[in-house]
Design an enzyme around this catalytic site. Structure first.
Site, PDB file in Angstrom:
ATOM      1  N   VAL A  21       0.843  -1.186   0.000  1.00 54.05           N
ATOM      2  CA  VAL A  21       0.000   0.000   0.000  1.00 54.05           C
ATOM      3  C   VAL A  21       0.884   1.243   0.000  1.00 54.05           C
ATOM      4  O   VAL A  21       2.094   1.162   0.216  1.00 54.05           O
ATOM      5  CB  VAL A  21      -0.970   0.015   1.208  1.00 54.05           C
ATOM      6  CG1 VAL A  21      -1.924  -1.163   1.131  1.00 54.05           C
ATOM      7  CG2 VAL A  21      -0.202  -0.007   2.522  1.00 54.05           C
ATOM      8  N   CYS A  22       0.249   2.394  -0.228  1.00 54.19           N
ATOM      9  CA  CYS A  22       0.984   3.665  -0.284  1.00 54.19           C
ATOM     10  C   CYS A  22       1.829   3.858   0.966  1.00 54.19           C
ATOM     11  O   CYS A  22       1.373   3.509   2.050  1.00 54.19           O
ATOM     12  CB  CYS A  22       0.017   4.842  -0.387  1.00 54.19           C
ATOM     13  SG  CYS A  22      -0.763   4.966  -1.983  1.00 54.19           S
ATOM     14  N   PRO A  23       2.995   4.393   0.823  1.00 53.75           N
ATOM     15  CA  PRO A  23       3.614   4.904  -0.410  1.00 53.75           C
ATOM     16  C   PRO A  23       4.550   3.908  -1.093  1.00 53.75           C
ATOM     17  O   PRO A  23       5.281   4.278  -1.989  1.00 53.75           O
ATOM     18  CB  PRO A  23       4.424   6.104   0.113  1.00 53.75           C
ATOM     19  CG  PRO A  23       4.926   5.613   1.450  1.00 53.75           C
ATOM     20  CD  PRO A  23       3.782   4.762   2.011  1.00 53.75           C
ATOM     21  N   ASN A  48      -3.022  -1.779  -5.545  1.00 58.65           N
ATOM     22  CA  ASN A  48      -3.523  -0.737  -4.653  1.00 58.65           C
ATOM     23  C   ASN A  48      -3.929   0.464  -5.507  1.00 58.65           C
ATOM     24  O   ASN A  48      -3.083   1.284  -5.856  1.00 58.65           O
ATOM     25  CB  ASN A  48      -2.429  -0.346  -3.644  1.00 58.65           C
ATOM     26  CG  ASN A  48      -2.911   0.695  -2.667  1.00 58.65           C
ATOM     27  OD1 ASN A  48      -4.080   0.685  -2.271  1.00 58.65           O
ATOM     28  ND2 ASN A  48      -2.035   1.599  -2.290  1.00 58.65           N
ATOM     29  N   SER A  51      -2.627   4.072  -5.256  1.00 59.60           N
ATOM     30  CA  SER A  51      -1.232   4.365  -5.645  1.00 59.60           C
ATOM     31  C   SER A  51      -1.157   4.867  -7.079  1.00 59.60           C
ATOM     32  O   SER A  51      -0.189   5.529  -7.446  1.00 59.60           O
ATOM     33  CB  SER A  51      -0.365   3.109  -5.519  1.00 59.60           C
ATOM     34  OG  SER A  51      -0.269   2.709  -4.189  1.00 59.60           O
TER      35      SER A  51
END
Length: 83
Positions: A21-23, A48, A51
């Site tokens: 997941v981000c980042p 994701n 993103s």
């Protein structure tokens, strides 16, 4: 879950960051692009969706072209040419 970066042919590479997941997808994409030559292609596979926008912005700011964006089986695939 493991990030996978590999050369799939001359001038073409694949980065799989599914499960991150981000980042992290953006960070791994940036690091992978730094490793390849100008004009080389990076096929980025991630799952994701949030993103995607940050990766598009990063490519725009760095001068990389996104040649193709598609979704297959819940995975997003961006084909990026290093500028």
């Amino acid at each position: 879950m493991a990030m996978k970066f590999e050369k799939i042919s001359d001038g073409r590479y694949m980065l799989d960051v599914c499960g991150y997941v981000c980042p992290h997808p953006q960070i791994y994409t940036k690091k992978s692009i730094e490793k390849i030559e100008t004009g080389d292609i990076l096929e980025l596979v991630f799952d994701n969706p949030s993103s995607g926008e940050t990766i598009i912005q990063m490519c725009d700011q760095a001068g990389h072209d996104i040649l193709e964006r598609k979704e297959e089986g819940g995975k997003l695939i961006y084909v990026i040419e290093k500028g």
